[in-house]
Enzyme design. Structure first.
Site, mmCIF file in Angstrom:
data_model
loop_
_atom_site.group_PDB
_atom_site.id
_atom_site.type_symbol
_atom_site.label_atom_id
_atom_site.label_comp_id
_atom_site.label_asym_id
_atom_site.label_seq_id
_atom_site.Cartn_x
_atom_site.Cartn_y
_atom_site.Cartn_z
ATOM 1 N N ASP A 1 0.872 -1.170 0.000
ATOM 2 C CA ASP A 1 0.000 0.000 0.000
ATOM 3 C C ASP A 1 0.912 1.224 0.000
ATOM 4 O OD1 ASP A 1 -2.281 1.660 0.452
ATOM 5 O OD2 ASP A 1 -3.224 -0.006 1.515
ATOM 6 N N ASP B 1 -3.049 4.785 -2.440
ATOM 7 C CA ASP B 1 -4.078 5.456 -1.644
ATOM 8 C C ASP B 1 -4.480 6.799 -2.265
ATOM 9 O OD1 ASP B 1 -5.482 5.254 1.002
ATOM 10 O OD2 ASP B 1 -4.467 7.152 1.357
ATOM 11 N N GLU C 1 -6.533 3.943 -5.698
ATOM 12 C CA GLU C 1 -7.786 4.106 -4.959
ATOM 13 C C GLU C 1 -8.202 5.550 -5.055
ATOM 14 O OE1 GLU C 1 -9.761 4.581 -0.720
ATOM 15 O OE2 GLU C 1 -8.089 5.668 -1.603
ATOM 16 N N HIS D 1 -11.218 -2.399 4.238
ATOM 17 C CA HIS D 1 -11.041 -1.982 5.640
ATOM 18 C C HIS D 1 -11.765 -0.678 5.972
ATOM 19 C CE1 HIS D 1 -8.259 0.212 3.213
ATOM 20 N NE2 HIS D 1 -8.024 1.036 4.205
ATOM 21 N N ASP D 2 -12.374 -0.033 4.982
ATOM 22 C CA ASP D 2 -13.067 1.245 5.216
ATOM 23 C C ASP D 2 -14.591 1.100 5.233
ATOM 24 O OD1 ASP D 2 -10.695 2.704 5.233
ATOM 25 O OD2 ASP D 2 -10.782 3.129 3.076
HETATM 26 O O1 ISL Z 1 -13.425 5.591 4.506
HETATM 27 C C1 ISL Z 1 -14.106 6.246 3.736
HETATM 28 C C2 ISL Z 1 -15.543 6.359 3.951
HETATM 29 O O2 ISL Z 1 -15.875 5.836 5.170
HETATM 30 C C3 ISL Z 1 -13.536 6.856 2.527
HETATM 31 O O3 ISL Z 1 -14.024 8.128 2.311
HETATM 32 C C4 ISL Z 1 -12.008 6.888 2.648
HETATM 33 O O4 ISL Z 1 -11.618 7.863 3.545
HETATM 34 C C5 ISL Z 1 -11.397 7.170 1.308
HETATM 35 O O5 ISL Z 1 -11.828 6.186 0.427
HETATM 36 C C6 ISL Z 1 -9.887 7.145 1.386
HETATM 37 O O6 ISL Z 1 -9.439 5.982 2.021
HETATM 38 C C7 ISL Z 1 -8.070 5.736 2.104
HETATM 39 O O7 ISL Z 1 -7.336 6.856 2.575
HETATM 40 C C8 ISL Z 1 -7.591 7.275 3.910
HETATM 41 C C9 ISL Z 1 -7.572 6.124 4.915
HETATM 42 O O8 ISL Z 1 -8.123 6.549 6.141
HETATM 43 C C10 ISL Z 1 -8.339 4.928 4.412
HETATM 44 O O9 ISL Z 1 -8.212 3.852 5.322
HETATM 45 C C11 ISL Z 1 -7.800 4.591 3.057
HETATM 46 O O10 ISL Z 1 -8.347 3.414 2.533
HETATM 47 C C12 ISL Z 1 -6.521 8.282 4.247
HETATM 48 O O11 ISL Z 1 -5.254 7.757 3.978
#
Ligand code: ISL
Ligand code: CA
Length: 551
Positions: free
Chosen positions: A98, A199, A254, A328-329
């Protein structure tokens, strides 16, 4: 369609903090992952994507990185990492890291320097602005609540943080920042890793002049002011030229705010940017007018429309999709898109049938292969996620009822997906000898790997069958896709075919029995089904899934 290993791969996502603890501190770690590699291999998985494992103060569980070349102490050492990579390769799997290039931790050396003074050589590594009328430079909101700007005492200027205040955004306009990130990427590529999940790649290029957001809804702000900035494709083409083109690796970017029109620019075959992206059109399908914390019931016709639009757009551009329903989100897939009570087993199996029959590379999130469900902790004190905790504070400040908001959190907290992996029915679920960093889901007594290993009809063994079936039938990877019965509220039916084979996939997304007559010809043979017996044709039992070969 050009063939590639990453198009044919099944990907398994690991959230290392919650996967397997090897040393009894309640936190998952790299030696724990190594212990479980043969389990992962046994699923039929080809690629492991591991969430960030770099040094981090863990304000956002590793997505706030203070050193990109060091392994987080809690997770182990670089020796452990080297061993992990070697073992993954020995088992003929691949490892995807990642990469978080949009922001660093505020404890990263670049930011520590940057905040010191306006003249510091690293000042321009981040987005600094003087106060405007005594307040922040504009009205941009952060993903985690509050303003996206934080005033720093050393100079009185504000820095931009689209996520937490401990995640300052890097300034990609500065070529030194870009080179710095490319160097980090090369460091890991030279170690022999097999790809990057990148990310929030959609957010790296900021709008010049930081214009005030005129849109009301957060999602609209993201679409119009944060995502797909003016130079994002230029930066990605540069990244491709400098790094990606030199290695046989896979990339999946992402990004919130990527919709089909924009999406093909990231992954179109001729673009020389990324292989795949994660878009969130289907992942926000249950967001109501008030956004994530105002959930509404999702509707199947809308879901199908999103899949169909993306599939068609990507196909037109020779691009390739990523097929996923959770990570995980997001909440657990069986709790969100299935029925985690009466039809828990059937619906969990139906969802993986969908994942491995759509066109695109399928991603499995750890624990979904045993049907892990959402958790309903009794109070906010049990939660760990910064997004959940911040939204709780905001809701309480706005005078919302604790009880009602806790229900929202039960439904959508990111911690739903972060409870530890349920390996067996022992006190700590086989995850750890100690109390875990976040409490186990109490249903690990019933839902766990050990019990499902023994049961040939378990969700786990169905995942194995489905992954295997996809591998045996390249039609399901490269074949054409066509959705039937687009408006049907209960049934998702589609065909996949090529010159040699034709499959009809039937999925009943409801608690009811449904009958229908699909417009197909030929003698159907049921190849995969999620009930004990294939049942009658053209009638589907609740959450029934069938993969039918038309011969
Ligand atoms: O988690 C979300 C909604 O609940 C999304 O808006 C998320 O914040 C977005 O997709 C970005 O996610 C990624 O970057 C974030 C991190 O907190 C997430 O875990 C990651 O997957 C910041 O680095
Ligand atoms: Ca540990």
């Amino acid at each position: 369609m050009k063939e590639s290993w990453w198009k044919e791969s099944a990907v398994y996502q690991i959230y290392p903090r919650s996967f397997k603890d090897s040393n009894g501190d309640g936190i998952g770690d790299l030696p724990g992952i190594i212990e479980k590699l043969s389990y992962i291999k046994s699923l039929g998985v080809d690629v492991i994507w591991i969430c960030p494992i770099y040094e981090s103060p863990n304000d956002d569980n590793g997505y706030d990185i203070s050193n990109y070349r060091i392994i987080m102490e809690e997770f182990g050492s670089m020796d452990d990492f080297d061993r992990l990579l070697e073992e993954v390769h020995r088992l003929e799997m691949k490892l995807v890291m990642d990469l978080v290039p949009n922001h660093t931790s505020d404890e990263h050396r670049w930011f520590q320097e940057s905040r010191k003074s306006r003249q510091n050589p690293y000042r321009d590594y981040y987005h600094w602005q003087p106060p405007l009328n005594g307040g922040p430079p504009n009205n941009w909101p952060s993903f985690f609540g509050g303003s996206a700007w934080e005033q720093d005492p050393a100079t009185g200027d504000y820095y931009l943080h689209l996520f937490s205040r401990k995640q300052p955004d890097l300034n990609w306009e500065n070529s030194l920042v870009r080179e710095g990130i490319y160097d980090i990427m090369k460091f890991w590529c030279e170690k022999g890793i097999d790809g990057f999940r990148i990310d929030v790649i959609s957010l790296i290029s900021k709008r010049a002049g930081y214009p005030d957001a005129k849109a009301g809804k957060f999602r609209e702000v993201v679409n119009q002011y944060y995502a797909n900035g003016p130079r994002v494709h230029e930066f990605l083409q540069e990244m491709h030229k400098e790094v990606l083109s030199h290695y046989d690796i896979m990339t999946v970017g992402e990004g919130p705010g990527i919709h089909p029109e924009e999406g093909v620019k990231y992954v179109g075959a001729s673009r020389k940017e990324l292989n795949m992206i994660f878009h969130f059109d289907h992942m926000s399908i249950d967001y109501g007018p008030g956004g994530k914390n105002d959930p509404v019931k999702w509707e199947l016709p809308e879901f199908k429309k999103i899949v169909n639009t993306w599939d068609a757009k990507l196909h037109e551009a020779d691009g390739w999709g990523s097929i996923f329903l959770g990570n995980h989100d997001y909440p657990r897939i069986v709790s969100r898109f299935g029925n985690d009570k009466k039809y828990w087993k059937e619906s969990a199996k139906l969802l993986v049938t969908l994942l491995f029959t759509l066109r695109g590379t399928a991603y499995i999130y750890q624990g979904d292969e045993i049907g892990m469900t959402n958790v309903a902790y009794p109070a906010i004190e049990y939660y760990r996620d910064i997004e959940t905790l911040n939204s709780w504070k905001e809701a309480m400040a706005a005078g919302k009822s604790e009880e009602e908001f806790l229900e929202v959190i039960h439904y959508n907290s990111r911690d739903n997906a972060r409870t530890p992996m349920q390996w067996d029915d022992s006190a700590q679920g086989g995850f750890s000898e100690a109390t875990s960093w976040i409490p186990m889901n109490p249903n690990h007594k019933e839902i766990n790997v050990a019990s499902q290993e023994e049961d040939p009809n378990s969700i786990l063994n169905y995942y194995r069958r489905m992954i295997h079936f996809r591998k045996q039938n390249p039609t399901l990877t490269y074949g054409e896709y066509k959705c039937l019965l687009k408006e049907d509220p209960d049934i998702y039916a589609f065909e996949r075919w090529d010159d040699t084979n034709r499959f009809l996939i039937l999925l009943n997304f409801s608690d009811r029995r449904v009958r229908f007559e699909p417009p197909v010809e030929g003698m159907p043979e049921v190849r995969v089904h999620n009930y004990a017996h294939p049942g009658t044709f053209w009638e589907l039992r609740p959450w029934e899934a069938k993969v039918i070969e038309l011969v």
